[in-house]
Enzyme design. Sequence first.
Site, PDB file in Angstrom:
ATOM      1  N   ARG A   1      61.180   6.825 104.541  1.00 25.04           N
ATOM      2  CA  ARG A   1      60.048   7.760 104.610  1.00 25.04           C
ATOM      3  C   ARG A   1      58.849   7.165 105.330  1.00 25.04           C
ATOM      4  O   ARG A   1      58.016   7.885 105.890  1.00 25.04           O
ATOM      5  CB  ARG A   1      59.665   8.180 103.178  1.00 25.04           C
ATOM      6  CG  ARG A   1      58.445   9.077 103.097  1.00 25.04           C
ATOM      7  CD  ARG A   1      58.384   9.843 101.787  1.00 25.04           C
ATOM      8  NE  ARG A   1      58.626   9.006 100.623  1.00 25.04           N
ATOM      9  CZ  ARG A   1      57.709   8.249 100.029  1.00 25.04           C
ATOM     10  NH1 ARG A   1      56.481   8.180 100.522  1.00 25.04           N
ATOM     11  NH2 ARG A   1      58.001   7.552  98.950  1.00 25.04           N
TER      12      ARG A   1
ATOM     13  N   TYR B   1      43.836  29.173 114.215  1.00 22.21           N
ATOM     14  CA  TYR B   1      45.183  29.609 113.838  1.00 22.21           C
ATOM     15  C   TYR B   1      45.148  30.216 112.439  1.00 22.21           C
ATOM     16  O   TYR B   1      44.627  29.603 111.497  1.00 22.21           O
ATOM     17  CB  TYR B   1      46.077  28.361 113.882  1.00 22.21           C
ATOM     18  CG  TYR B   1      47.510  28.463 113.502  1.00 22.21           C
ATOM     19  CD1 TYR B   1      48.368  29.396 114.080  1.00 22.21           C
ATOM     20  CD2 TYR B   1      48.045  27.557 112.591  1.00 22.21           C
ATOM     21  CE1 TYR B   1      49.715  29.436 113.745  1.00 22.21           C
ATOM     22  CE2 TYR B   1      49.392  27.575 112.253  1.00 22.21           C
ATOM     23  CZ  TYR B   1      50.217  28.529 112.828  1.00 22.21           C
ATOM     24  OH  TYR B   1      51.546  28.559 112.497  1.00 22.21           O
TER      25      TYR B   1
ATOM     26  N   ASP C   1      42.672  21.237 116.764  1.00 26.20           N
ATOM     27  CA  ASP C   1      44.050  21.682 116.952  1.00 26.20           C
ATOM     28  C   ASP C   1      44.281  21.730 118.464  1.00 26.20           C
ATOM     29  O   ASP C   1      43.819  22.633 119.155  1.00 26.20           O
ATOM     30  CB  ASP C   1      44.261  23.057 116.318  1.00 26.20           C
ATOM     31  CG  ASP C   1      45.716  23.509 116.390  1.00 26.20           C
ATOM     32  OD1 ASP C   1      46.428  23.082 117.315  1.00 26.20           O
ATOM     33  OD2 ASP C   1      46.136  24.326 115.548  1.00 26.20           O
TER      34      ASP C   1
ATOM     35  N   LYS D   1      55.923  23.200 119.543  1.00 26.95           N
ATOM     36  CA  LYS D   1      55.682  23.953 120.765  1.00 26.95           C
ATOM     37  C   LYS D   1      56.020  23.100 121.999  1.00 26.95           C
ATOM     38  O   LYS D   1      57.170  22.818 122.263  1.00 26.95           O
ATOM     39  CB  LYS D   1      54.237  24.428 120.771  1.00 26.95           C
ATOM     40  CG  LYS D   1      53.767  25.060 119.449  1.00 26.95           C
ATOM     41  CD  LYS D   1      53.995  26.508 119.376  1.00 26.95           C
ATOM     42  CE  LYS D   1      53.315  27.235 118.242  1.00 26.95           C
ATOM     43  NZ  LYS D   1      53.640  26.914 116.878  1.00 26.95           N
TER      44      LYS D   1
END
Length: 394
Positions: A58, A113, A185, A210
């Site tokens: 992790r 967003y 962002d 994206k």
Amino acid sequence: MDSSHPSQQQAETRLVTSGRDTKAQKGFVNPPVFHGSTVLYPTAEDLHAHRGEFTYGRHGTPTTRAFQDTLMALEGPQCAGVGIVPSGLSAISTTLLSVLKTGDHILVCDNVYRPSRNFCNGMLARYGVETTYFDPLIGAGIDKLFKPNTRAVLVEAPGSQSFEMPDIRAIAEVAHARDALVIDDNTWATPLYHRSLEQGVDISMQAATKYIGGHSDIMFGTISANAKAWPQIAEGIRLLGVCAGPDDVFLALRGLRTLSVRLAQHHRSGLDMARWLASRPEVARVLHPGLETDPGHAIWKRDFTGASGLFSIVLKPAPQKAVDTMLNTLKLFGMGFSWGGFESLAIPFDCDGYRTATKWAPGGPTLRLHIGLESTDDLKADLDRGFAALKTAM
């Protein structure tokens, strides 16, 4: 310029060469995908001290390190670390939970967003964090909205639906004078076209789902931070236990290698389509900061070195049924959420129901378009058929 030294190389070169050690990879160009949780320690002393390059799956593997090194090279020398999370929304939530606490106040750009708003209005509110939304065009006027407990400002440049372009430099100057962090962002332009950490941003997030992924086949998020903010982000990631799967990390790294050539094509095709749409009689306005007529163009030209393939259009007044007929006629423009892949997309949207600091009244139906890697001649022909169907249905 000594082009043999990584710090002196162009971004396109750094994307190809960073995070690679072909000797350690037994001569292979790409690093292997490490599927692992347990890391074995050679001695009890090493185990007690947690001594080792890697300690637990992790916390990172050679695959994640290769990705982090490559993105850090792209972000630039201001980047002190890169966090990897399983989605763009996870990048947002992890960042906000890492830097805010009960009793804090955050300023959020009104064009952000929508899931970011939902997180602020939902979980942050339940945890006792207050949110104030502000006009994206406020600039240095944001000073009037600061409170003694304002800890951060969240911006999105440009907004991924309505495409207003906030002046990040002016906002950052005010925020830093108040000892608040600036969070950006940066999904639309990526650090290839917008080095926001060099313009006053402390934390730059991306939905790497994206353009970094680039092929519509992964969910992925990144959090890049400067030296001031990175310790908080690193601690937040560790305490929240977020991580991304090894195969998605590998696909994101593969996407980074070709980001420059793909984004260049999205840039060219997007501007070509935006200019063509601006000339159409059915279109009242094109919302794209790369257009000279756009209100945000001067800031875009100052702070950005390119644009992506995402922008919006305002149609002249038409009934929703006619707009739906147009969308149903399109063959090359798919209807689906997300963007940044190789395919073109078109979706209707309306910000009116959730804007609070500004009024959304564009004067007609709005469509968000993502221009993919298809021929723009074919895309124009597809939209031409769609506009004909729109006219017939009115």
